[in-house]
Design a protein around this motif. Structure first.
Motif, PDB file in Angstrom:
ATOM      1  N   LEU A  68     -47.453  11.855 -37.216  1.00  0.00           N
ATOM      2  CA  LEU A  68     -46.039  12.160 -36.954  1.00  0.00           C
ATOM      3  C   LEU A  68     -45.820  12.843 -35.614  1.00  0.00           C
ATOM      4  O   LEU A  68     -44.744  12.737 -35.024  1.00  0.00           O
ATOM      5  CB  LEU A  68     -45.457  13.021 -38.095  1.00  0.00           C
ATOM      6  N   THR A  69     -46.813  13.545 -35.121  1.00  0.00           N
ATOM      7  CA  THR A  69     -46.643  14.186 -33.813  1.00  0.00           C
ATOM      8  C   THR A  69     -47.123  13.299 -32.663  1.00  0.00           C
ATOM      9  O   THR A  69     -47.014  13.692 -31.498  1.00  0.00           O
ATOM     10  CB  THR A  69     -47.442  15.508 -33.730  1.00  0.00           C
ATOM     11  N   SER A  70     -47.671  12.124 -32.982  1.00  0.00           N
ATOM     12  CA  SER A  70     -48.322  11.340 -31.919  1.00  0.00           C
ATOM     13  C   SER A  70     -47.368  10.912 -30.788  1.00  0.00           C
ATOM     14  O   SER A  70     -47.769  10.973 -29.618  1.00  0.00           O
ATOM     15  CB  SER A  70     -49.073  10.138 -32.513  1.00  0.00           C
ATOM     16  N   PRO A  71     -46.102  10.511 -31.080  1.00  0.00           N
ATOM     17  CA  PRO A  71     -45.263  10.153 -29.924  1.00  0.00           C
ATOM     18  C   PRO A  71     -45.074  11.342 -28.969  1.00  0.00           C
ATOM     19  O   PRO A  71     -45.203  11.189 -27.748  1.00  0.00           O
ATOM     20  CB  PRO A  71     -43.938   9.732 -30.580  1.00  0.00           C
ATOM     21  N   ALA A  72     -44.814  12.509 -29.538  1.00  0.00           N
ATOM     22  CA  ALA A  72     -44.612  13.683 -28.680  1.00  0.00           C
ATOM     23  C   ALA A  72     -45.901  14.061 -27.953  1.00  0.00           C
ATOM     24  O   ALA A  72     -45.896  14.382 -26.757  1.00  0.00           O
ATOM     25  CB  ALA A  72     -44.109  14.855 -29.525  1.00  0.00           C
ATOM     26  N   VAL A  73     -47.013  14.023 -28.671  1.00  0.00           N
ATOM     27  CA  VAL A  73     -48.288  14.448 -28.074  1.00  0.00           C
ATOM     28  C   VAL A  73     -48.664  13.570 -26.889  1.00  0.00           C
ATOM     29  O   VAL A  73     -49.005  14.060 -25.809  1.00  0.00           O
ATOM     30  CB  VAL A  73     -49.411  14.457 -29.130  1.00  0.00           C
ATOM     31  N   PHE A  74     -48.607  12.244 -27.069  1.00  0.00           N
ATOM     32  CA  PHE A  74     -49.091  11.386 -25.984  1.00  0.00           C
ATOM     33  C   PHE A  74     -48.103  11.332 -24.819  1.00  0.00           C
ATOM     34  O   PHE A  74     -48.491  11.068 -23.687  1.00  0.00           O
ATOM     35  CB  PHE A  74     -49.498  10.010 -26.513  1.00  0.00           C
ATOM     36  N   ASN A  75     -46.831  11.619 -25.105  1.00  0.00           N
ATOM     37  CA  ASN A  75     -45.888  11.781 -24.013  1.00  0.00           C
ATOM     38  C   ASN A  75     -46.270  13.011 -23.179  1.00  0.00           C
ATOM     39  O   ASN A  75     -46.169  13.008 -21.951  1.00  0.00           O
ATOM     40  CB  ASN A  75     -44.469  11.927 -24.579  1.00  0.00           C
ATOM     41  N   PHE A  76     -46.776  14.026 -23.866  1.00  0.00           N
ATOM     42  CA  PHE A  76     -47.165  15.283 -23.209  1.00  0.00           C
ATOM     43  C   PHE A  76     -48.482  15.147 -22.438  1.00  0.00           C
ATOM     44  O   PHE A  76     -48.638  15.684 -21.337  1.00  0.00           O
ATOM     45  CB  PHE A  76     -47.288  16.360 -24.299  1.00  0.00           C
ATOM     46  N   THR A  77     -49.447  14.421 -23.010  1.00  0.00           N
ATOM     47  CA  THR A  77     -50.768  14.362 -22.362  1.00  0.00           C
ATOM     48  C   THR A  77     -50.864  13.282 -21.278  1.00  0.00           C
ATOM     49  O   THR A  77     -51.780  13.321 -20.448  1.00  0.00           O
ATOM     50  CB  THR A  77     -51.886  14.096 -23.408  1.00  0.00           C
ATOM     51  N   ALA A  78     -49.931  12.334 -21.267  1.00  0.00           N
ATOM     52  CA  ALA A  78     -50.041  11.187 -20.357  1.00  0.00           C
ATOM     53  C   ALA A  78     -50.259  11.542 -18.882  1.00  0.00           C
ATOM     54  O   ALA A  78     -51.048  10.867 -18.203  1.00  0.00           O
ATOM     55  CB  ALA A  78     -48.829  10.278 -20.507  1.00  0.00           C
ATOM     56  N   PRO A  79     -49.602  12.585 -18.357  1.00  0.00           N
ATOM     57  CA  PRO A  79     -49.780  12.846 -16.921  1.00  0.00           C
ATOM     58  C   PRO A  79     -51.234  13.105 -16.511  1.00  0.00           C
ATOM     59  O   PRO A  79     -51.596  12.931 -15.356  1.00  0.00           O
ATOM     60  CB  PRO A  79     -48.918  14.099 -16.678  1.00  0.00           C
TER      61      PRO A  79
END
Lengths: 435, 435
Positions: free
Chosen positions: B331-342
């Motif tokens: 459930l947190t994966s969309p937010a997490v990978f948006n955060f780690t992508a840079p």
């Protein structure tokens, strides 16, 4: 439910996947003294060959042992391309002491010899042929416990640090055979790419060809659900079980690395990125073939190496005639994959594509020819000897080469295409000259 | 020589790669009696949960034990999503007898519980917190020998059959923690895809999400040569070492299989090809994350599961409130990978591409948004609850969720991007509603 029958068939037979513990990184072999301390080793058997015993990989390991107060005895008389006689000498060395851990620093010859020394010193009652593959040996399963074995590979080819296989030349038959059991697989492989910097140019090439053929043969091996027999008790199943969804991942990945880095690694001994990558590729391919198996290139390589008369191998510090293993394997590869392609043309086309061929316009029927051509070009670019003829073989030798291949059924039966002695004869003939 | 500095830096730190022995195929769990005979087992501890004890996977194993005359005792009280209390009950069961082999038939909860029972019954003097990860436990290294453990996974998600990790809910802190050591890794994983046919639709979905996150988190984890500390003695190094060239192969491959088969596996319980493929993918991802580690999705999942109030999980035969592990992770994966992508946009773009997004026109700066969107669509298609809000959480719960994430440093420190409590708070907030 449409796909169910197909899948049930896909899964009908059995598969097991075994992998080794690998540590990888520049300088990791300096840590081996701590590993031995952690294992509470009191008396380590360190094996290597005469040439390596003067070089950096052995020095680094010895320094680490000394620094950590680990007691050891050194056996540095491993023969490059070992024989039953050289195996027995190492076994005797191990039996005459009581070692609690074995360490092998070297290429496949050293690691394989150390596996045999560990095995037979832990089974002092066994006859040498007991554990050797049938039909040459009795192929008995190994049931007793062995001592831990740490392998430090110094070539990027063998993959022996990941496998349960030990190959040697059985001199009475002039053919290579081996011991194959998960029981002899090293406990830990320490893959230190710095060691590959000491490899001469031809050693880099030949060991790289071994990686190439491990990857190609395991990727095209008979699928695991088609091999036979299928012993009901898991302990009796062969280490080589045919291509399968797990080994495929390793084999294909290794092939990609070979395509990208092998030429650079051979041409520039200082190219650490390329040599490190090939070192890892040898691990990848080792895990692939160690589970899937190899087939005709390896099966036919054993008599090519075993019947050597006068060929002296450049870059190898040995006094006896020698066809290096990787060279003996790769020279038949164009003929072999041309022969096996009809059984799984997609995989042969994919392999050609990975190695740089443009396969977009090609049909399934072209797969053998294009992969053979791609391999010939690859070998030519790397200045490989022009076929078996260049090693001193002539058409007159073919019957002996075929005869030496017959006992290699353990691997040749993994060929995706069945074959007669006449087929083998034609494959040797087609490999006399490549370019 | 141009590339040398870069490569030396790439290889500067250390890596070790550990894999398990896996046997895979339809019906392979029927052979377990022979495996136990081969191990000369006299008294087997068989662990499972109450629900599974009535189902086919356990029946098949029991029949094989009986047929091969293997004596065993059954512990069927494993708690789904185990706690320190339920672990201790299983440990007591193991301590009160003298077992020589352990067998776990079940999902991650069963396998993890069995690992703990094996560990502590072989270290009867140890306090429960001795081997639990710091800072909750003491994180002591395991030096003694454990009994063999054979794991038979019945879900396609955990990968626990390949890892040295056992996770439980530490009730005093309402947070999950675990034990992580190569020493507790199963001796053999028996992966029988027939078992996955008994998985209810939501169990298939949630365990598949665990595979998805294992693959994504391990592929984007901090690279192995950037993590710290780097203990000089190999025995003190963590099981989770950051992404590396070997784990990358597994993680990427698992992601491909998830992309191809997961929806089919969830939607059609009879689709054996899809369910078998997902079962193998859970092994692939397990080997990947078992070496590289996971990061924020898993670190944040533990308080999401641990703070559950009333959520009852469809398809799970349990009487307590439960957020299934895979659901709490994804459930947190969309937010997490948006955060780690840079920190590694190429890997995030590649993951989005593998999951079906068209990334050809995209720039590195788009990586986080496109992977988040792709994941949201994937979850929507599989009818996943609409965020943490749908599990009963509100903004008021965020401080507790953040507090529960702090002790998960063992995994969260593998996030490629450093983070503050405020960052975690925003990630939870962004995960309240997904669609």
């Amino acid at each position: 439910m449409a796909g169910r029958d197909r899948v049930v068939s896909l899964l009908r037979q059995l598969e097991r996947m075994a992998s080794s513990n690998i540590r990888y990184g520049e300088g990791v072999s300096r840590e081996i003294g701590m590993d031995l301390q952690n294992l509470r080793a009191q008396n380590v058997c360190l094996m290597t060959d005469r040439n390596l015993s003067r070089l950096s990989p052995v020095k680094v390991v010895l320094e680490s042992l000394t620094k950590n107060g680990v007691k050891y005895k050194l056996f540095d008389n491993v023969r490059v391309e070992p024989t039953d006689t050289s195996f027995k000498e190492a076994i005797l060395f191990a039996k005459n002491d009581s070692f609690d851990v074995f360490v092998a620093v070297g290429g496949g010859s050293v690691i394989d010899t150390c596996k045999a020394a560990n095995l037979y010193s832990c089974h002092p009652e066994a006859d040498f042929l007991d554990f050797v593959n049938a039909p040459i040996g009795k192929g008995k399963p190994i049931t007793g416990a062995l001592k831990p074995l740490i392998a430090v590979p110094t070539t990027a080819g063998t993959g022996s640090e990941t496998t349960g296989v030990a190959i040697f030349d059985y001199t009475p038959l002039k053919a290579k055979t081996g011991i194959a059991s998960r029981a002899i697989r090293p406990t830990l492989g320490i893959v230190d790419p710095m060691h590959t910097l000491s490899m001469p140019e031809r050693v880099t090439a030949n060991s790289g060809f071994d990686v190439l053929c491990h990857a190609l043969e395991s990727y095209t091996a008979l699928p695991y659900n088609q091999r036979s027999p299928c012993p009901p008790n898991p302990i009796n199943r062969p280490a080589y079980q045919g291509s399968n969804p797990i080994s495929d991942v390793w084999s294909r990945h290794a092939l990609h690395v070979v395509a990208k880095y092998m030429k650079r690694a051979v041409r520039d001994p200082e190219d650490l990125e390329a040599r490190s990558s090939m070192h890892l590729a040898s691990v990848f391919a080792g895990i692939g073939f160690g589970n899937a198996g190899v087939h005709l290139c390896h099966g036919m390589s054993y008599p090519i190496a075993g019947n050597v008369k006068t060929h002296s191998a450049k870059g190898y510090s040995v006094e006896h005639p020698l066809v290096p293993h990787g060279l003996s394997v790769v020279l038949t590869s164009p003929a072999v994959f041309n022969f096996t392609a009809p059984m799984c043309p997609e995989r042969h086309l994919e392999a050609a594509h990975i190695l740089g061929a443009d396969v977009r316009q090609l049909k399934r029927d072209d797969a053998g020819a294009v992969l053979a051509d791609t391999l010939r070009q690859f070998l030519f670019d790397l200045q490989v000897e022009d076929g078996l003829g260049a090693l001193g073989y002539s058409l007159d030798d073919i019957p002996a080469l075929v005869k030496g291949t017959i006992p290699q059924e353990r691997v040749t039966k993994l060929s995706p295409r069945g074959h007669t002695e006449e087929d083998l004869s034609q494959l040797f003939q087609a490999s006399m000259k490549l370019y």
